[in-house]
Design a protein around this motif. Structure first.
Motif, PDB file in Angstrom:
ATOM      1  N   TYR A 170       0.586  -0.931   0.051  1.00  0.00           N
ATOM      2  CA  TYR A 170      -0.146  -0.104  -0.053  1.00  0.00           C
ATOM      3  C   TYR A 170       0.810   0.825  -0.397  1.00  0.00           C
ATOM      4  O   TYR A 170       1.704   1.693   1.264  1.00  0.00           O
ATOM      5  CB  TYR A 170      -0.989  -0.093   1.028  1.00  0.00           C
ATOM      6  N   PRO A 171       1.100   1.859  -1.285  1.00  0.00           N
ATOM      7  CA  PRO A 171       2.026   2.479  -1.380  1.00  0.00           C
ATOM      8  C   PRO A 171       1.725   4.228  -1.016  1.00  0.00           C
ATOM      9  O   PRO A 171       0.467   4.450  -0.774  1.00  0.00           O
ATOM     10  CB  PRO A 171       2.397   2.997  -2.930  1.00  0.00           C
ATOM     11  N   CYS A 172       2.409   4.909  -0.890  1.00  0.00           N
ATOM     12  CA  CYS A 172       2.059   6.249  -0.643  1.00  0.00           C
ATOM     13  C   CYS A 172       3.169   6.894  -1.320  1.00  0.00           C
ATOM     14  O   CYS A 172       3.937   7.071  -2.157  1.00  0.00           O
ATOM     15  CB  CYS A 172       2.442   7.017   1.510  1.00  0.00           C
ATOM     16  N   THR A 173       2.366   8.242  -1.902  1.00  0.00           N
ATOM     17  CA  THR A 173       2.706   9.574  -2.223  1.00  0.00           C
ATOM     18  C   THR A 173       2.717  10.772  -1.768  1.00  0.00           C
ATOM     19  O   THR A 173       1.388  10.904  -1.581  1.00  0.00           O
ATOM     20  CB  THR A 173       2.465   9.984  -4.005  1.00  0.00           C
ATOM     21  N   ILE A 174       3.317  11.970  -2.059  1.00  0.00           N
ATOM     22  CA  ILE A 174       3.698  12.846  -1.437  1.00  0.00           C
ATOM     23  C   ILE A 174       3.483  13.891  -2.471  1.00  0.00           C
ATOM     24  O   ILE A 174       4.947  13.933  -3.443  1.00  0.00           O
ATOM     25  CB  ILE A 174       4.509  13.495   0.045  1.00  0.00           C
ATOM     26  N   LEU A 175       3.095  15.073  -2.806  1.00  0.00           N
ATOM     27  CA  LEU A 175       2.910  15.307  -3.716  1.00  0.00           C
ATOM     28  C   LEU A 175       3.246  17.255  -3.655  1.00  0.00           C
ATOM     29  O   LEU A 175       2.302  17.510  -2.746  1.00  0.00           O
ATOM     30  CB  LEU A 175       1.686  15.905  -5.224  1.00  0.00           C
TER      31      LEU A 175
END
Length: 301
Positions: free
Chosen positions: A26-31
């Motif tokens: 379950y990945p996480c991305t910060i934009l």
């Protein structure tokens, strides 16, 4: 005296909130997108640190009698408006929660942008920016960007504004923490967000962080050992593991098993709503439960 719900967790960061354990990542991305069009006036906005819904925020605008008169009636128990020298200061207090579990939160940025987006004393271009800011910060599940997703195992995709500020050019800079299940992927999410941002005059998002897939299986020997100790310690033979949305350390400690920091956590007492939670400056735990957890951890080790 012990919780009936299990507290043993063994998923990587970030995982699902509840449900059966799985080896799926379950990945996480910060934009970090920003507005390409600056405000027409010297504007300062600052709020948010870490990985939580923004709980407090402050805005500074040049003083205008018309704008000040328009803002004053909008004051309430969460919004204050005051004259500060040659400026107008707006302070907002929201309800902060961890970005992985934003249900029940209230982003302070949404409160400030809500009172400014319809002000006739501001020009249309500035009102538009505040309107976009409100739409981006007031929802937590990707609705504005069209990236809603509900993985039956993970649950809802979460897309939370966790930071906002204006730079020296009065351009708006934002930060989003996005967590999602296996029914979608980073590229699909970023492409959808980029399309929406370009429509409203924001830059394409920089990806400042993206976690790698990583998980432990249910029959992992460390998981089984810690779970057996937990069952014996709590006299709860029905205890099982569940999926958690945290655990940053799992990317670096590959055999780590999260057991939770305390027992008997109960309700947070003597604190306003939105205080005392995970990653808050006044994060709260039950001391008696924490001491019991130390004993439990020692037995697990």
């Amino acid at each position: 005296t012990f919780p009936t719900e299990p507290i043993l967790v063994y998923k990587s960061f970030p995982a699902a909130i509840t449900g059966e354990v799985s080896v799926k990542p379950y990945p996480c991305t910060i934009l970090n997108p920003k507005s390409l069009k600056p405000f027409s006036f010297g504007f300062s906005l600052n709020g948010g640190t870490g990985a939580t819904v923004i709980g407090s925020c402050e805005a500074i605008l040049p003083f205008s009698e018309d704008l000040f008169s328009e803002l004053l009636p909008k004051c309430n128990d969460r919004i204050t408006v005051s004259k500060d020298g040659e400026n107008i200061k707006i302070c907002a207090i929201g309800i902060s929660k961890h970005s992985a579990i934003p249900e029940g939160s209230l982003n302070a940025v949404a409160l400030i942008s809500d009172v400014l987006k319809d002000c006739s004393a501001l020009n249309k271009g500035d009102r538009d920016i505040f309107n976009y800011l409100y739409n981006m910060s007031s929802c937590h599940y990707g609705e504005f960007f069209g990236i809603e997703n509900n993985d039956g195992e993970f649950g809802k995709l979460t897309c939370v504004m966790t930071g906002v500020e204006t730079n020296e050019k009065s351009e708006l800079e934002t930060r989003f923490n996005i967590r999602y299940g296996s029914d979608t992927n980073k590229d699909t999410i970023i492409n959808s967000i980029e399309k929406k941002l370009n429509e409203i005059g924001f830059s394409s998002p920089d990806v400042s962080y993206a976690s790698l897939p990583d998980a432990l299986a249910r029959d992992n020997k460390y998981v089984e050992a810690t779970l057996n100790v937990f069952k014996e310690f709590t006299l709860n033979q029905n205890a099982n593991s569940y999926i958690n949305a945290g655990g940053t350390y799992r990317q670096y400690l590959k055999k780590a098993v999260e057991t939770g920091p305390t027992l008997k956590w109960g309700e947070i007492v003597n604190m306003p709503q939105g205080h005392g939670g995970a990653h808050q400056p006044d994060e709260y735990i039950n001391i008696d439960g924490f001491l019991q957890a130390i004993e439990l951890t020692a037995l697990m080790l």
